[in-house]
Enzyme design. Sequence first.
Site, PDB file in Angstrom:
ATOM      1  N   HIS A 176       0.875  -1.056   0.045  1.00 27.07           N
ATOM      2  CA  HIS A 176      -0.129   0.003   0.031  1.00 27.07           C
ATOM      3  C   HIS A 176       0.937   1.193   0.044  1.00 27.07           C
ATOM      4  CE1 HIS A 176      -3.154  -2.815   1.641  1.00 27.07           C
ATOM      5  NE2 HIS A 176      -3.656  -2.740   0.428  1.00 27.07           N
ATOM      6  N   ALA A 177       0.411   1.944  -0.782  1.00 30.34           N
ATOM      7  CA  ALA A 177       1.597   3.360  -1.374  1.00 30.34           C
ATOM      8  C   ALA A 177       1.860   4.134  -0.149  1.00 30.34           C
ATOM      9  CB  ALA A 177       1.054   3.989  -2.453  1.00 30.34           C
ATOM     10  N   ARG A 178       0.900   4.435   0.706  1.00 25.92           N
ATOM     11  CA  ARG A 178       1.063   5.371   1.693  1.00 25.92           C
ATOM     12  C   ARG A 178       1.784   4.852   2.972  1.00 25.92           C
ATOM     13  NH1 ARG A 178      -5.255   5.798   2.107  1.00 25.92           N
ATOM     14  NH2 ARG A 178      -5.773   3.941   3.473  1.00 25.92           N
ATOM     15  N   GLU A 179       1.957   3.580   2.977  1.00 20.80           N
ATOM     16  CA  GLU A 179       2.731   3.011   4.445  1.00 20.80           C
ATOM     17  C   GLU A 179       4.116   2.974   4.188  1.00 20.80           C
ATOM     18  OE1 GLU A 179       0.391  -0.724   4.602  1.00 20.80           O
ATOM     19  OE2 GLU A 179      -1.620   0.316   4.392  1.00 20.80           O
ATOM     20  N   ARG A 234      -3.417   4.828  -1.664  1.00 23.33           N
ATOM     21  CA  ARG A 234      -3.331   3.274  -1.383  1.00 23.33           C
ATOM     22  C   ARG A 234      -3.029   2.296  -2.308  1.00 23.33           C
ATOM     23  NH1 ARG A 234      -5.213  -0.348   2.933  1.00 23.33           N
ATOM     24  NH2 ARG A 234      -6.401  -1.689   1.939  1.00 23.33           N
ATOM     25  N   ASN A 251      -4.054  -5.726  -2.011  1.00 21.80           N
ATOM     26  CA  ASN A 251      -4.262  -6.653  -1.127  1.00 21.80           C
ATOM     27  C   ASN A 251      -5.521  -7.217  -1.027  1.00 21.80           C
ATOM     28  OD1 ASN A 251      -2.818  -8.443   0.868  1.00 21.80           O
ATOM     29  ND2 ASN A 251      -3.409  -7.071   2.592  1.00 21.80           N
ATOM     30  N   ARG A 252      -6.517  -6.931  -1.887  1.00 21.38           N
ATOM     31  CA  ARG A 252      -7.785  -7.464  -2.181  1.00 21.38           C
ATOM     32  C   ARG A 252      -7.765  -8.185  -3.642  1.00 21.38           C
ATOM     33  NH1 ARG A 252      -7.474  -5.368   2.026  1.00 21.38           N
ATOM     34  NH2 ARG A 252      -9.047  -4.193   3.215  1.00 21.38           N
ATOM     35  N   HIS A 304       2.880  -4.062   6.430  1.00 16.44           N
ATOM     36  CA  HIS A 304       2.002  -3.139   6.155  1.00 16.44           C
ATOM     37  C   HIS A 304       2.146  -2.058   7.395  1.00 16.44           C
ATOM     38  CE1 HIS A 304      -0.565  -4.793   2.837  1.00 16.44           C
ATOM     39  NE2 HIS A 304       0.077  -5.866   3.422  1.00 16.44           N
ATOM     40  N   SER A 305       1.405  -0.988   7.400  1.00 20.27           N
ATOM     41  CA  SER A 305       1.229  -0.073   8.530  1.00 20.27           C
ATOM     42  C   SER A 305      -0.053   0.441   8.226  1.00 20.27           C
ATOM     43  CB  SER A 305       2.262   0.919   8.557  1.00 20.27           C
ATOM     44  OG  SER A 305       1.989   2.163   7.701  1.00 20.27           O
ATOM     45  N   TYR A 306      -0.814   1.223   9.483  1.00 20.81           N
ATOM     46  CA  TYR A 306      -0.393   1.105  10.674  1.00 20.81           C
ATOM     47  C   TYR A 306      -1.299   0.430  11.546  1.00 20.81           C
ATOM     48  CZ  TYR A 306      -3.983   4.819  11.074  1.00 20.81           C
ATOM     49  OH  TYR A 306      -5.023   5.522  11.129  1.00 20.81           O
ATOM     50  N   TYR A 356     -10.323  -6.950  10.367  1.00 25.33           N
ATOM     51  CA  TYR A 356     -11.725  -6.956   9.789  1.00 25.33           C
ATOM     52  C   TYR A 356     -11.415  -7.895   8.725  1.00 25.33           C
ATOM     53  CZ  TYR A 356      -8.662  -3.521   7.077  1.00 25.33           C
ATOM     54  OH  TYR A 356      -7.661  -2.667   6.420  1.00 25.33           O
ATOM     55  N   GLU A 378       1.246  -5.248  10.769  1.00 22.99           N
ATOM     56  CA  GLU A 378       0.760  -3.536  10.574  1.00 22.99           C
ATOM     57  C   GLU A 378       1.824  -2.825  11.861  1.00 22.99           C
ATOM     58  OE1 GLU A 378      -1.441  -2.099   8.826  1.00 22.99           O
ATOM     59  OE2 GLU A 378      -2.546  -3.846   8.047  1.00 22.99           O
TER      60      GLU A 378
END
Lengths: 417, 223
Positions: A176-179, A234, A251-252, A304-306, A356, A378
């Site tokens: 995910h780009a923003r992590e 993301r 990731n989906r 990943h984060s966060y 989730y 995470e």
Amino acid sequence: MWAFLVLIGAAVASAHLQDLAFDGHKVFRVIPQNDEQVEIIHSLASKMQVDFWQPDYVKLVKPKMQVDFRVEADKALEVEHLLKESKVDYKVLIDNLQTALHAQFDSKVRSTGHSYEKYNTWEQIVAWTADIAAQNPSLVSRSVIGETYEGRPLYLLKLGKSGTNKKAIFMDCGFHAREWISPAFCQWFVKEAVETYGTDSTMTKLLNSLDFYVLPVVNIDGYIYTWTNDRMWRKTRSKNTGSICVGTDPNRNFNAGWCTLGASRSPCDSTYCGSAPESEKETKALADFIREHLSTIKAYLTIHSYSQLLLFPYSYTYTHPKDYSELNAIASAATQKLSSLYNTKYVYGPGATTIYPAAGGSDDWAYDQGIKYSFTFELRDTGNYGFLLPESQIKPTCEETLLAVKYIADYVLDHLY
Amino acid sequence: RAMAELPPSHSSASRAAALAAAYISHRHGSPGHGLALRDVRRARREDIDGIGHKYHLEFVLEDIFERDSTVNCTAEVLYHLGNKNSAPDVQFTIEGELKNTDEADNVFYNRIKSLKKELEAENIPDSYGNVPPEMQPIRALAWAASGYVIWQNSAEDTKYQLAQIKRVKQVKRTDEYLEFDYVILLHENVSQEIIPWQMTVLWHPQHGVAVTQNGRLPEHALD
């Protein structure tokens, strides 16, 4: 001058860095004039730990020969007194070996800008993958496993001492780009591997017995987009037919209960599952590689984060995986190891109830392929800074996470299947 | 009435705790002081027929500027069944004393009051997580105000966090209050969406934080 640098280089090559291992150590240069002075050097070496840089060992010392040796900080004073008293001419070549070593690494930073304690641009990361492989050919090799939507090469680093029949652990970052802390961790892991091989017994054992496949950034196009356009992006950057909205959630996008729950069918949503499983070039390349190496890959880690979580399957269903107890026990121990450094609290458990329900995740897919030890990290924090984790937290985050990853790797090595 | 113990690691416990933390942030936050959820110690869920789900929580909050400064709390969070327009009910207690930030608050108040030009800033924190020291109170104020917005807009299956302040502009006032117009980004942890939100915030050292106006912004409002 260059001979001097070769000596430092040799010292580095033969005695891989550990943090502050050489703090305060001094390197002396002595030219004994006669047998008497040679004898003084012999007696020095018998009284304390002396690391001879040249010649290789004390028996080879002869009169008129240039003798270079390293001693620990607390012995340096004694050595100087002894040499002065015996009227042996000497010179302090290196006043503090630790500083000299750091300076050598820092010069690389100044020229390329890459730093393990900063967030690096994609260009810096590419250059780093080439450099780290070139500098450590017996431990690191770089390959390309595919291309992103925008045509960029997906670089993969293979870590480990070459051997036959080695099993492997696959670890990826930057789904995910923003992590941003995620690719920072993959870079840190590689650095630790090359720097502590030979001095850290666990890392040495791991690299001798296992291979590590490290994919520093999966979603390269997205990562670049967070630097140039939108820090909060993301997904990937692929165009969606019939929509103005861009990108799929990588990731989906895996074939694990694909798009059944916790994912969106709308291209405009952040959890868009894509037009089909592995519709994204990045996820397809990753899946293809894992499929091709399935017989050797025994663990899959995705960073990943966060939220400070350590997750294991399943996320696409509430049903527990067959290996639930074992995975739960590993996660418990790994998070304890992580906490031991800075008291950072992690929560662990199966994805669906801990974070989730979400179908199409790479960890679930890897598990269902037969890779038993499949985990999602995470990383920091729990929402204070969220995706915008300050650079000052890169080092502590990476240090604590490394403990957990080493624990898991060590466990996998002891439980190969 | 049915009461069940939840593992503190359970996502629904963490969502309810995040909501309680947001509410407490709003009630106790100021430019000198912000509180964020650190971790959940204990959670129980009570299903009340015809009313809703009530979470009983024990959790730890941390100071947003000083990770090692923590405080223990308990709270009850009631999500109302059916009525999506009503914010959850929150009751809480804080163990012990909160840090007194009167001095920091007054320093900030006087500093802003004496500015020749209205304060304006963007991207707090910046892309690298930096918050310049003089912007920390602006961030703490947004943290407290966003607590109100989060509380008002949360449901049992959502978890909001303040992701970033995109823009802040001070609004000149003739009375003693300070007024700031914020555009913030909220991160919703389940859908993973980033939602731009506007909020008008009023503050005075003796009167706490008030959000006088707030609303969701369209995506392109950021351009």
